[in-house]
Design an enzyme around this catalytic site. Structure first.
Site, PDB file in Angstrom:
ATOM      1  N   PRO A 125     -77.103  18.546  86.264  1.00 46.54           N
ATOM      2  CA  PRO A 125     -77.524  18.779  88.302  1.00 46.54           C
ATOM      3  C   PRO A 125     -77.786  20.281  88.070  1.00 46.54           C
ATOM      4  O   PRO A 125     -77.520  21.028  87.269  1.00 46.54           O
ATOM      5  CB  PRO A 125     -76.906  18.512  88.907  1.00 46.54           C
ATOM      6  CG  PRO A 125     -75.424  18.620  88.475  1.00 46.54           C
ATOM      7  CD  PRO A 125     -75.708  18.723  86.747  1.00 46.54           C
TER       8      PRO A 125
ATOM      9  N   ALA B 119     -77.819  19.149  95.681  1.00 45.46           N
ATOM     10  CA  ALA B 119     -78.005  19.074  94.478  1.00 45.46           C
ATOM     11  C   ALA B 119     -78.215  17.343  94.325  1.00 45.46           C
ATOM     12  O   ALA B 119     -78.285  16.612  95.230  1.00 45.46           O
ATOM     13  CB  ALA B 119     -76.330  18.642  94.085  1.00 45.46           C
ATOM     14  N   ASN B 120     -78.370  16.964  93.055  1.00 46.45           N
ATOM     15  CA  ASN B 120     -78.526  15.971  92.183  1.00 46.45           C
ATOM     16  C   ASN B 120     -77.393  15.043  91.731  1.00 46.45           C
ATOM     17  O   ASN B 120     -76.440  15.904  91.517  1.00 46.45           O
ATOM     18  CB  ASN B 120     -80.013  16.272  91.309  1.00 46.45           C
ATOM     19  CG  ASN B 120     -80.589  15.581  92.303  1.00 46.45           C
ATOM     20  OD1 ASN B 120     -81.381  16.270  92.604  1.00 46.45           O
ATOM     21  ND2 ASN B 120     -82.280  15.368  91.113  1.00 46.45           N
ATOM     22  N   ARG B 121     -77.812  13.908  91.773  1.00 41.96           N
ATOM     23  CA  ARG B 121     -76.916  13.220  90.792  1.00 41.96           C
ATOM     24  C   ARG B 121     -76.773  13.921  89.299  1.00 41.96           C
ATOM     25  O   ARG B 121     -78.204  13.102  88.772  1.00 41.96           O
ATOM     26  CB  ARG B 121     -76.797  12.220  91.552  1.00 41.96           C
ATOM     27  CG  ARG B 121     -75.944  11.509  92.598  1.00 41.96           C
ATOM     28  CD  ARG B 121     -75.605   9.730  92.377  1.00 41.96           C
ATOM     29  NE  ARG B 121     -75.531   9.403  93.621  1.00 41.96           N
ATOM     30  CZ  ARG B 121     -74.517   9.352  94.546  1.00 41.96           C
ATOM     31  NH1 ARG B 121     -73.090   9.955  94.079  1.00 41.96           N
ATOM     32  NH2 ARG B 121     -74.016   8.555  95.631  1.00 41.96           N
TER      33      ARG B 121
ATOM     34  N   VAL C 266     -82.827  18.006  87.898  1.00 44.57           N
ATOM     35  CA  VAL C 266     -83.243  19.432  88.660  1.00 44.57           C
ATOM     36  C   VAL C 266     -83.482  18.508  89.799  1.00 44.57           C
ATOM     37  O   VAL C 266     -84.248  17.877  90.357  1.00 44.57           O
ATOM     38  CB  VAL C 266     -83.833  19.433  87.771  1.00 44.57           C
ATOM     39  CG1 VAL C 266     -84.696  21.205  88.564  1.00 44.57           C
ATOM     40  CG2 VAL C 266     -83.862  20.218  86.515  1.00 44.57           C
TER      41      VAL C 266
END
Ligand code: CTP
Ligand code: CA
Length: 223
Positions: free
Chosen positions: A21, A33-35, A100
Site C-alpha cells: 500500500p 492507506a489502501n488495503r 496506491v
C-alpha cells in the site's frame, strides 16, 4: 516453486515492481492507506529474480521479508513511490502491483487535537504512477503491466482500465471476496489479444506464470 516455462527469458533484464500500500499522512500520527498485504507484488519480484532478472522492488509499508536477491527500496507515500520508480528506470519491464492511495491529505504539521468539531480533510489526487510510466517516451519500459482491483463486472472494467492506462498487460482480480492478505488469487489477464481467465492459484503460482508470460512477450518483441 519451479521456474515456469520460458521465464529464463528474463535473465539479465531489469524488472521494476511496485508492491504494497501507500500511506498518506493526515498529521504526524495518522494516515490513510489502501488495503494491500504486498504478497502478490513481492511474489512477482521474487519470481523475476529467480528467473535471473535484476529486480528493483519499490515497496510501501508491508510486514513481509525482502525477497532474496532483490534491490528493495522502501517508501511510504504515492509521491515517494513515483520518485523511487523514476529513479529506478530505465527498465525492460515495469509491474505496478502496488495499491496506491488515490488521494493524499493536505496534512497538518501538528497533531490534530480531538477537542472541538471533527476536522474535515482536504484530499488531493495523487499522481498515477502506472499511467506516468506507460506514457510514450524515451524511458518507457518495453513491457508495462498494471493491476486492477475491482468489485463487480471485473473483466469489463479491467478492459476499460487496460485501454485507459496504456499498459501492455493488465492483471485483473475481483476483490469483493477476500483477496487482501490471502494466499490465493483468481485473476484475468487482459492484453490487446483478449482476456485469459486463470484458475484460482496461489499468489506464488500467479507470479511464476506471469514471469513466464512476460519473458515470452519480451522474446516475441525481439524476434
Ligand atoms: N496505480 C498507480 N498509481 C495510482 C493509482 C493506481 O500506479 N495513483 C496503478 C496500480 O498500481 C494498478 C493500476 O494503477 O496497477 C490500477 O489501480 P486501480 O486502483 O485499480 O485503478 P485506478 O486507476 O486508481 O482507478 P479506480 O481506483 O478508480 O478504480
Ligand atoms: Ca485506485
Amino acid at each position: 516453486p519451479p521456474l515456469s516455462q520460458g521465464a529464463e527469458g528474463l535473465a539479465g533484464r531489469h524488472v521494476v515492481v511496485t508492491s504494497g500500500p501507500t500511506h498518506e499522512p493526515i498529521d504526524p500520527v495518522r494516515f490513510i492507506a489502501n488495503r494491500s498485504s504486498g504478497k502478490q507484488g513481492h511474489a512477482i519480484a521474487a519470481a523475476a529474480a529467480r528467473a535471473g532478472a535484476r529486480v528493483t522492488l519499490i515497496s510501501g509499508p508491508v510486514t513481509l521479508e525482502d525477497p532474496p536477491g532483490v534491490d528493495v527500496r522502501r517508501i511510504e507515500t504515492a509521491q515517494e513511490m513515483l520518485a523511487a520508480v523514476k529513479s529506478a528506470l530505465p527498465a525492460d519491464v515495469f509491474v505496478a502491483a502496488a495499491a496506491v492511495a488515490d488521494w493524499r491529505v493536505e496534512a497538518a504539521a501538528q497533531k490534530i487535537k480531538k477537542s472541538g468539531a471533527p476536522p474535515s480533510l482536504t484530499l488531493v489526487e495523487n499522481p498515477d504512477i502506472l499511467a506516468t510510466v506507460a506514457a510514450p517516451g524515451q524511458d518507457r519500459p518495453g513491457i508495462v503491466v498494471g493491476f486492477a482491483a475491482e468489485t463487480g463486472d471485473t473483466v469489463r472494467r479491467a478492459q476499460e482500465k487496460f485501454l485507459r492506462k496504456g499498459c501492455d498487460l493488465l492483471v485483473a482480480n475481483d476483490v469483493s471476496s477476500g483477496v487482501f492478505g490471502a494466499d490465493e488469487n483468481t485473476v484475468h489477464i487482459v492484453t490487446a489479444s483478449g482476456v485469459e481467465d486463470w484458475p484460482r492459484l496461489g499468489k506464488e503460482e500467479v507470479a511464476e506464470r506471469l514471469a513466464g508470460r512476460l519473458a515470452r512477450m519480451l522474446a516475441d518483441r525481439n524476434s
